[in-house]
Design an enzyme around this catalytic site. Structure first.
Site, PDB file in Angstrom:
ATOM      1  N   GLN A 165       0.873  -1.064   0.063  1.00 25.73           N
ATOM      2  CA  GLN A 165      -0.014   0.061  -0.022  1.00 25.73           C
ATOM      3  C   GLN A 165       0.687   1.293   0.070  1.00 25.73           C
ATOM      4  O   GLN A 165       1.687   1.533   0.975  1.00 25.73           O
ATOM      5  CB  GLN A 165      -0.972   0.015   1.363  1.00 25.73           C
ATOM      6  CG  GLN A 165      -1.923   0.876   1.118  1.00 25.73           C
ATOM      7  CD  GLN A 165      -2.624   1.185   2.655  1.00 25.73           C
ATOM      8  OE1 GLN A 165      -2.003   1.531   3.461  1.00 25.73           O
ATOM      9  NE2 GLN A 165      -4.165   0.932   2.461  1.00 25.73           N
ATOM     10  N   TYR A 181      -5.491  10.830   3.982  1.00 20.84           N
ATOM     11  CA  TYR A 181      -4.176  11.007   3.597  1.00 20.84           C
ATOM     12  C   TYR A 181      -4.075  12.038   2.429  1.00 20.84           C
ATOM     13  O   TYR A 181      -5.144  12.552   1.810  1.00 20.84           O
ATOM     14  CB  TYR A 181      -3.362   9.941   3.429  1.00 20.84           C
ATOM     15  CG  TYR A 181      -3.470   8.753   4.590  1.00 20.84           C
ATOM     16  CD1 TYR A 181      -2.734   9.315   5.678  1.00 20.84           C
ATOM     17  CD2 TYR A 181      -4.135   7.519   4.454  1.00 20.84           C
ATOM     18  CE1 TYR A 181      -2.816   8.237   6.880  1.00 20.84           C
ATOM     19  CE2 TYR A 181      -4.170   6.818   5.827  1.00 20.84           C
ATOM     20  CZ  TYR A 181      -3.653   7.138   6.703  1.00 20.84           C
ATOM     21  OH  TYR A 181      -3.496   6.303   7.811  1.00 20.84           O
ATOM     22  N   ARG A 235     -10.421  -7.045  10.062  1.00 19.49           N
ATOM     23  CA  ARG A 235     -10.356  -7.462  11.486  1.00 19.49           C
ATOM     24  C   ARG A 235     -10.394  -9.011  11.582  1.00 19.49           C
ATOM     25  O   ARG A 235      -9.920  -9.578  12.521  1.00 19.49           O
ATOM     26  CB  ARG A 235     -11.267  -6.844  12.096  1.00 19.49           C
ATOM     27  CG  ARG A 235     -11.059  -5.449  12.378  1.00 19.49           C
ATOM     28  CD  ARG A 235     -12.148  -4.497  12.971  1.00 19.49           C
ATOM     29  NE  ARG A 235     -13.012  -4.222  11.838  1.00 19.49           N
ATOM     30  CZ  ARG A 235     -14.247  -3.399  11.861  1.00 19.49           C
ATOM     31  NH1 ARG A 235     -14.482  -2.861  12.955  1.00 19.49           N
ATOM     32  NH2 ARG A 235     -14.959  -3.284  10.857  1.00 19.49           N
TER      33      ARG A 235
END
Length: 410
Positions: A106, A179, A353
């Protein structure tokens, strides 16, 4: 988990082609900040983490937050895509490949979402008051000029080339969560009055330039994925209508896959995670800036109970608008959820998760077991990235602090 049932799920286990990359199945480990790099270098704990994800059956595992430059980092101990990191990244990708998986880096730049001082004013789409900097004493930010944009676009391309040299099979350009590229897309941050501000087409101009530069650099050799926020999840930001149009623009530019996320780190983190954060998170965080941020989020954001497939309604709208491959992300907790997402027309399913809780969830799904993940979506794993062992599930074994001090190739 429930007892297995022999119910084949051929769609989940079928191959998926993304540009030049062919994945063995349609289940992807989403990027989740790991807290497993030191001084910009991957650790042996990070290698163990992603090797475990690949051994558990995920077709593609995503290494979170690989900064394209030192100024692009948000915290000191984050991977930087440079020559020093190259041998350590190779150790990681080789470990993933040994387990039959593929690896994605990423790649991103934090912009003004940074807590590192001493580098001058943080960069963003627009200059002026920096609300993110209230926690770190960086009260002003600087808007990018044309030379800055050209330099950073090339840094993304160079980061992608280095990722390819390190053995990665894909790169994921982070365009969400507040971001730098998200700061251009969002009217909350982008107040420009030139060709990069105003209309959504203008706000997307720089993110599209970055995508094009990365595609030109590595698109024939590796998959180029974009992760973005379908909605900012707060007043004054992008809604799903803008999220649909962003998807159309990224499709026209040639992205191989979109990972459909939502929300912003500071303003709407419950939109991202689909549920509230517990007060216990602050107890394991020693960084005072992060503790303060968690307190403010707990204080000012309303309580949100978790529900499965919490982003499905918005993702359906994107699905109807584009023909390109999409990965559904958000609240996938069972084999039935995987089957439903794929049945709704999403080519892939991104899992976060539930794979921190149990990396073997993917293999169980592909074997056709009727199961439900033991992940409670308590969100306490998010704070675990700030512990010595890095991100782990509080219901399982924590990461190894000693391995998390050793460079991957050390």
């Amino acid at each position: 988990m429930n007892a297995p049932q022999t119910t084949p799920m051929p769609q989940a286990g079928s191959p998926l082609t993304l540009g030049p990359l062919r994945l063995k199945n349609r289940l992807i480990k989403a990027a989740t900040n790991e807290g497993m790099s030191r001084d910009g270098l991957p650790t042996q704990q990070l290698v163990r983490f992603h090797e475990g994800i690949a051994a558990g059956g995920a077709a593609l595992t995503t290494v979170a937050y690989c900064a394209v430059s030192a100024e692009g980092t948000t915290l000191p101990d984050q991977i930087q895509l440079n020559e020093a990191a190259l041998p350590h990244l190779r150790v990681l990708t080789q470990a993933v490949h040994r387990q039959g998986g593929a690896a994605s880096a990423q790649i991103t730049h934090g912009g003004c979402f940074t807590f590192i001082r001493g580098r001058g004013r943080p960069l963003s789409a627009s200059g002026g008051f920096n609300k993110i900097g209230l926690m770190s004493g960086q009260f002003l930010k600087r808007g990018l000029g044309e030379a800055d944009m050209e330099r950073i676009a090339e840094q993304f391309a160079e980061g992608a080339r280095l990722a390819r040299r390190a053995g990665f099979d894909a790169v994921e350009i982070h365009m969400g969560h507040g971001y730098l590229l998200s700061q251009f897309l969002s009217p909350l941050y982008n107040r420009r009055r030139d060709a990069y501000g105003g209309s959504l087409e203008n706000r997307a101009r720089f993110p599209r330039r970055v995508l094009r530069r990365v595609l030109d650099a590595v698109g024939d050799e590796m998959a180029v994925i974009c992760k973005y926020s379908m909605t900012d999840g707060c007043r004054g930001g992008n809604g799903i209508e803008e999220g649909v149009e962003i998807a159309r623009q990224l499709e026209r530019e040639g992205a191989h896959l979109l990972v459909l996320s939502a929300g912003l780190n500071a303003e709407s983190i419950t939109t991202m995670f689909g549920s509230s954060f517990p007060a216990e998170n602050r107890a394991v965080v020693s960084n005072p800036i992060m503790r303060a941020g968690m307190y403010l989020q707990e204080r000012f954001q309303r309580e949100i109970p978790f529900r499965e497939l919490y982003l499905l309604e918005m993702a359906r709208r994107v699905r109807r608008a584009v023909d390109m491959p999409l990965a559904y992300l958000g609240g996938v907790s069972s084999a039935a959820n995987v089957e439903r997402a794929l049945g709704e027309g999403f080519e892939g399913v991104a899992l976060g998760r539930v794979l921190i809780h149990d990396p073997g969830f993917v293999a169980a799904v592909c074997r056709g077991q009727a199961l439900h993940s033991g992940c409670t979506h308590c969100n306490r794993c998010v704070a675990m990235m700030y512990t010595d062992g890095g991100t782990s599930c509080v219901l399982g074994r924590p990461g190894d602090p000693e391995l998390n001090r050793r460079p991957a190739a050390g």
